[in-house]
Design a protein around this motif. Structure first.
Motif, PDB file in Angstrom:
ATOM      1  N   GLY A   1      -6.799  -0.978   5.452  1.00 55.11           N
ATOM      2  CA  GLY A   1      -7.803  -0.080   4.900  1.00 55.11           C
ATOM      3  C   GLY A   1      -7.625   1.318   5.470  1.00 55.11           C
ATOM      4  N   ALA A   2      -7.937   2.338   4.681  1.00 54.06           N
ATOM      5  CA  ALA A   2      -7.634   3.705   5.119  1.00 54.06           C
ATOM      6  C   ALA A   2      -8.659   4.706   4.614  1.00 54.06           C
ATOM      7  CB  ALA A   2      -6.243   4.110   4.633  1.00 54.06           C
TER       8      ALA A   2
ATOM      9  N   MET B   1       0.836  -1.203   0.000  1.00 54.10           N
ATOM     10  CA  MET B   1       0.000   0.000   0.000  1.00 54.10           C
ATOM     11  C   MET B   1       0.871   1.254   0.000  1.00 54.10           C
ATOM     12  SD  MET B   1      -3.262  -0.603  -0.215  1.00 54.10           S
ATOM     13  CE  MET B   1      -3.939   0.973   0.301  1.00 54.10           C
ATOM     14  N   GLY B   2       1.938   1.248   0.796  1.00 49.24           N
ATOM     15  CA  GLY B   2       2.835   2.403   0.839  1.00 49.24           C
ATOM     16  C   GLY B   2       3.494   2.664  -0.500  1.00 49.24           C
TER      17      GLY B   2
ATOM     18  N   PRO C   1      -4.533  -1.138  -9.060  1.00 53.37           N
ATOM     19  CA  PRO C   1      -4.639  -0.349  -7.832  1.00 53.37           C
ATOM     20  C   PRO C   1      -5.434  -1.088  -6.758  1.00 53.37           C
ATOM     21  CG  PRO C   1      -6.293   0.379  -9.385  1.00 53.37           C
ATOM     22  CD  PRO C   1      -5.508  -0.714 -10.076  1.00 53.37           C
ATOM     23  N   PRO C   2      -5.358  -0.626  -5.527  1.00 54.05           N
ATOM     24  CA  PRO C   2      -6.264  -1.149  -4.504  1.00 54.05           C
ATOM     25  C   PRO C   2      -7.689  -0.682  -4.786  1.00 54.05           C
ATOM     26  CG  PRO C   2      -5.060   0.739  -3.652  1.00 54.05           C
ATOM     27  CD  PRO C   2      -4.482   0.429  -5.003  1.00 54.05           C
ATOM     28  N   LEU C   3      -8.629  -1.243  -4.077  1.00 55.42           N
ATOM     29  CA  LEU C   3     -10.010  -0.774  -4.176  1.00 55.42           C
ATOM     30  C   LEU C   3     -10.115   0.642  -3.609  1.00 55.42           C
ATOM     31  CD1 LEU C   3     -11.848  -3.966  -2.839  1.00 55.42           C
ATOM     32  CD2 LEU C   3     -11.467  -3.329  -5.238  1.00 55.42           C
TER      33      LEU C   3
ATOM     34  N   GLN D   1      -6.931  -2.945   0.111  1.00 52.53           N
ATOM     35  CA  GLN D   1      -6.778  -4.107  -0.766  1.00 52.53           C
ATOM     36  C   GLN D   1      -8.020  -4.999  -0.734  1.00 52.53           C
ATOM     37  OE1 GLN D   1      -3.470  -3.869   1.579  1.00 52.53           O
ATOM     38  NE2 GLN D   1      -2.045  -4.856   0.175  1.00 52.53           N
ATOM     39  N   SER D   2      -8.299  -5.603  -1.875  1.00 51.89           N
ATOM     40  CA  SER D   2      -9.387  -6.579  -1.945  1.00 51.89           C
ATOM     41  C   SER D   2      -8.972  -7.843  -1.194  1.00 51.89           C
ATOM     42  CB  SER D   2      -9.697  -6.922  -3.403  1.00 51.89           C
ATOM     43  OG  SER D   2      -8.607  -7.641  -3.981  1.00 51.89           O
ATOM     44  N   LEU D   3      -9.936  -8.726  -0.963  1.00 50.76           N
ATOM     45  CA  LEU D   3      -9.605 -10.000  -0.324  1.00 50.76           C
ATOM     46  C   LEU D   3      -8.582 -10.771  -1.151  1.00 50.76           C
ATOM     47  CD1 LEU D   3     -13.143 -11.132   0.902  1.00 50.76           C
ATOM     48  CD2 LEU D   3     -11.196 -10.497   2.344  1.00 50.76           C
TER      49      LEU D   3
END
Length: 415
Positions: free
Chosen positions: A339-340, A76-77, A378-380, A362-364
């Motif tokens: 999650g953020a 994520m970072g 990308p993340p969700l 992130q998704s599962l």
């Protein structure tokens, strides 16, 4: 109009919109993140009292960030760094642009460390805290002594949301409790046959419980909350449930299982009075940080501030500011590991400063597969509307001064 002319007209509109968006300038980002994947808070032996099959073992102590959890936060970072470098906010080697703060637990500090190293590689940034043995008022305002709750009022506020009848509220979730019972006890359809010595979701009786929580509740929802979080953590940590004899545990089953957890979280943490006590100080500090004024978390001129907290941190802030979000594969307002809530301060091309908020994570599948993240993968993410100042703009722009007014109103409300 011929098809070619229609396509050309649409292209002109899209180009104009993109040009207008590119004229906006991103000035500040505040990321309020849940910690990454951790070991279960309960021992495998305790969890096995609630299931028909054995539970995976973690290599770290209960509640600690796992090695995989650190890697997932780093993913994520890395994504944030790439994304905000492309937006012109972050530049390589500008170590003062990033500031990291974390609550004083192993998993939050380790999460802050993973973020700091990924967001500012080579900078050896400190992960700032209030210091070991101290209570951080942004995360523990009651223990820190800055919030003086009325416990009777907190219970009344929660009870008032369910018509004063926790049993009736819980009974409305009977179908979801049956589904969870079938998953945990591994039968075709819940409720499963009696299993002597096992703790079952239906054994937990709805009611209020005394303890550290402002308005702690018991019942199937509270029972499910801890168990399903443990399922999520082990799943995201790549643990082999099938090898332990579990059947039917997949992403779809997990999404269904999260329902009771979210029902309990919504009632216990997002009730307005409770949310104001738990998140009022945090909201004030966060607003000051977005603005870049007195009371900022970290230097006022930091470009990106990342704060590592807990799911309860985000849940109560969401309840306080009446923010809602939903990502595919999760229940409404669910907060997965890493999650953020991301708060961005933009200066639009018309000179107006606005706040744009989104929930991302992130998704599962991305968690389970440790998927590298970038612009193509990308993340969700979902834009978040702030009640009282959000607008009909695509990102629900909220004028900066209106955002500050909304926060002040929410943190200083009576009752």
């Amino acid at each position: 109009m011929r098809l070619s002319l229609r396509i050309a007209a649409v292209a002109i509109v899209l180009t104009s919109a993109a040009t207008a968006a590119s004229a906006d300038t991103l000035e500040k980002v505040v990321i309020l993140s849940r910690h990454g994947v951790r070991a279960a808070m309960s021992s495998p032996e305790k969890l096995e009292e609630a299931s028909a099959r054995p539970w995976p073992r973690f290599e770290v102590p209960a509640g600690h960030l796992t090695a995989r959890g650190s890697t997932l936060v780093t993913r994520m970072g890395d994504y944030y760094r790439q994304h905000y470098a492309a937006q012109g906010l972050l530049k390589a080697g500008d170590c003062s642009a990033v500031y990291a703060w974390a609550n004083v637990t192993q998993r939050t500090i380790a999460t802050g460390r993973a973020y700091a190293d990924a967001l500012a590689p080579g900078c050896a940034l400190a992960v700032n805290t209030v210091g070991e043995g101290n209570n951080d008022p942004m995360f523990e305002p009651v223990k820190a002594g800055i919030a003086k709750p009325d416990h009777a009022l907190a219970r009344a506020a929660v009870a008032g949301r369910v018509g004063g009848d926790l049993s009736a509220w819980s009974a409305s979730h009977h179908q979801e409790a049956e589904q969870l019972d079938a998953l945990l006890m591994q039968c075709a359809k819940g409720p499963c046959p009696a299993a002597p010595g096992k703790r079952r979701v239906f054994d937990a009786k709805p009611g209020f419980v005394d303890g550290e929580e402002l308005a702690g509740v018991s019942g199937p929802e509270a029972f499910a909350s801890g168990v399903t979080e443990s399922l999520l953590m082990a799943w995201a940590d790549g643990r082999d449930f099938a090898g332990l004899g579990w059947k039917g545990l997949d992403e779809e089953a997990l999404t269904r299982a999260f329902f009771l957890h979210q029902a309990e979280f919504d009632l216990r943490l997002r009730t307005p009075y409770v949310a104001r006590i738990l998140a009022g100080h945090l909201a004030d500090r966060l607003a000051a940080t977005v603005e870049g004024g007195a009371g900022s978390i970290g230097p006022a001129d930091a470009k990106l501030v990342v704060i590592a907290g807990h799911d309860g941190t985000l849940a109560s802030l969401g309840g306080l500011l009446r923010m809602e979000w939903t990502l595919p594969g999760y229940q409404p307002n669910q907060i997965q590991p890493g999650g953020a809530l991301v708060f961005e301060r933009w200066k639009r091309d018309d000179g107006v400063r606005v706040v744009r908020v989104r929930f991302t994570g992130q998704s599962l599948s991305q968690l389970r597969n440790m998927t590298p993240l970038d612009a193509k993968t990308p993340p969700l993410s979902a834009p978040v509307f702030i009640q009282g100042c959000g607008t009909a703009a695509p990102a629900f722009d909220c004028r900066l001064e209106d955002f500050e007014t909304v926060v002040r109103s929410a943190t200083r409300a009576d009752g």
